[in-house]
Design an enzyme around this catalytic site. Structure first.
Site, short mmCIF file in Angstrom:
data_model
loop_
_atom_site.label_atom_id
_atom_site.label_comp_id
_atom_site.label_asym_id
_atom_site.label_seq_id
_atom_site.Cartn_x
_atom_site.Cartn_y
_atom_site.Cartn_z
N GLU A 52 11.42 80.30 24.98
CA GLU A 52 12.17 80.94 26.08
C GLU A 52 12.59 82.37 25.78
O GLU A 52 13.25 82.63 24.78
CB GLU A 52 13.41 80.10 26.39
CG GLU A 52 14.19 80.59 27.60
CD GLU A 52 15.06 79.50 28.17
OE1 GLU A 52 14.54 78.67 28.94
OE2 GLU A 52 16.26 79.45 27.84
N LYS A 54 15.11 84.69 26.45
CA LYS A 54 16.50 84.46 26.88
C LYS A 54 17.37 85.58 26.29
O LYS A 54 17.92 85.42 25.20
CB LYS A 54 16.91 83.07 26.34
CG LYS A 54 18.30 82.62 26.68
CD LYS A 54 18.56 81.24 26.08
CE LYS A 54 19.90 80.69 26.43
NZ LYS A 54 20.19 79.40 25.78
N ASN A 178 18.01 67.85 29.50
CA ASN A 178 18.76 68.93 28.87
C ASN A 178 19.85 68.34 27.97
O ASN A 178 20.72 67.60 28.44
CB ASN A 178 19.39 69.83 29.95
CG ASN A 178 19.82 71.16 29.39
OD1 ASN A 178 19.96 71.32 28.17
ND2 ASN A 178 20.03 72.13 30.25
N SER A 209 17.07 72.39 25.00
CA SER A 209 18.35 72.92 24.48
C SER A 209 18.78 72.31 23.15
O SER A 209 18.62 71.11 22.90
CB SER A 209 19.50 72.71 25.48
OG SER A 209 19.27 73.35 26.69
O1 LIG Z 1 22.25 78.47 27.25
C1 LIG Z 1 23.34 78.56 27.82
O2 LIG Z 1 24.36 79.09 27.31
C2 LIG Z 1 23.51 77.99 29.20
C3 LIG Z 1 24.76 78.03 29.78
C4 LIG Z 1 24.93 77.56 31.05
C5 LIG Z 1 23.87 77.03 31.76
C6 LIG Z 1 22.61 76.98 31.19
C7 LIG Z 1 22.43 77.47 29.92
N1 LIG Z 1 21.19 77.45 29.35
C8 LIG Z 1 20.00 77.21 30.07
C9 LIG Z 1 19.00 76.47 29.33
O3 LIG Z 1 18.51 75.49 29.85
C10 LIG Z 1 18.60 76.92 27.97
O4 LIG Z 1 18.42 78.30 28.02
C11 LIG Z 1 17.32 76.30 27.43
O5 LIG Z 1 17.31 74.93 27.56
C12 LIG Z 1 17.19 76.67 25.95
O6 LIG Z 1 18.32 76.22 25.25
P1 LIG Z 1 18.61 76.72 23.76
O7 LIG Z 1 17.39 76.45 22.95
O8 LIG Z 1 19.78 75.89 23.32
O9 LIG Z 1 18.91 78.17 23.84
#
Ligand SMILES: O=C(O)c1ccccc1NCC(=O)[C@H](O)[C@H](O)COP(=O)(O)O
Length: 252
Positions: A52, A54, A178, A209
């Site tokens: 991602e 991000k 998630n 996530s």
């Molecule tokens: O990632 C956040 O802080 C977040 C906060 C509020 C709503 C959604 C959020 N994230 C969206 C996602 O689904 C993640 O970006 C994605 O699953 C990747 O997660 P990670 O590997 O933990 O960054």
């Protein structure tokens, strides 16, 4: 939907998502297949990873300002089967233009990660896959059909067994679980382990996530994940090396 049960950051995300305009013209997509990209990764021994782009998030300190196209290329070089690109501008530093540039630059499927609530918002930008969050979408069968009519593949995101049942009843064939609870923003990998059993065999299943280590990868794969969606752990530091580390995890 009663937003008062959600964390303040989510309430703010939903408030801005409700206000956001849709695209002007109806989008029509000829998508790159996500299930096939996952199969290809498996066939050549890579853990299927949706990496991602991000730049920031409500739970991240600071913002990564490198060129997203450069980051995306590094993810593909690191072995990512597909990419996810945040298009939400206010809380994640994303944009539809970023997704369009990334999709142009790579040949893997690209997921549009946003908080799409109504049909017009599907027309903001073309992507191979669009995310619909079961908890936030009132008419899931209707929005899923509208997305497919435009050619999108649809990843329906869930967090509970009830949401998986809602996704399956709506006809979802790609389901994400998630690990981040959007009510509290807490992450628990046990969520995927508890909920995955409710997902039918013929559905492509993605763990989302909180996946940061090779142990986490092995744990999600052992619990049945066909692919993993990883943002923060890839964006933090050397993007190509982080992706390579997670795609090369031995899970057997
Ligand atoms: O990632 C956040 O802080 C977040 C906060 C509020 C709503 C959604 C959020 N994230 C969206 C996602 O689904 C993640 O970006 C994605 O699953 C990747 O997660 P990670 O590997 O933990 O960054």
């Amino acid at each position: 939907m009663d937003s008062s049960e959600f964390a303040p950051a989510i309430q703010s995300i939903l408030a801005t998502a409700r206000e956001r305009e849709g695209g002007g013209e109806r989008v029509s997509v000829d998508p790159r297949s996500l299930p096939r990209a996952i199969e290809r990764a498996e066939a050549d021994g890579r853990v299927p990873l949706v990496a991602e782009v991000k730049p920031t998030s409500p739970t991240t300190d600071g913002e990564r300002t490198d060129d997203p196209v450069d980051l995306a290329r590094q993810m593909v070089d690191g072995g990512a089967a597909a990419l996810s690109v945040l298009t939400e501008p206010e809380h994640f530093g994303g944009s539809p233009e970023t997704l369009a540039r990334v999709r142009e630059a790579v040949d893997v499927p690209v997921l549009r990660k946003d908080f799409v609530l109504r049909e017009g918002q599907l027309d903001t930008v073309a992507a191979d896959v669009v995310l619909l969050i079961a908890r936030f979408v009132d008419d899931l069968p209707g929005l899923l059909a509208a997305a497919r009519d435009r050619g999108f593949q649809v990843l329906v995101e869930t967090h509970t067994v009830e949401e998986v049942e809602k996704a399956v009843a709506a006809g979802a064939d790609i389901i994400g679980i998630n690990n981040r609870d959007l009510a509290k923003l807490e992450v628990d990998l046990g969520t995927f382990e508890r909920v995955a059993e409710a997902v039918p065999e013929n559905v492509t299943l993605i763990a989302e996530s909180g996946i940061g280590t090779t142990d986490d990868v092995a744990r999600m794969r052992a619990a049945g994940a066909d692919a993993l969606l990883v943002g923060s752990a890839i964006m933090d530091g050397d993007v190509a090396a982080n992706t390579r580390r997670l795609t090369r995890t031995e899970t057997q």
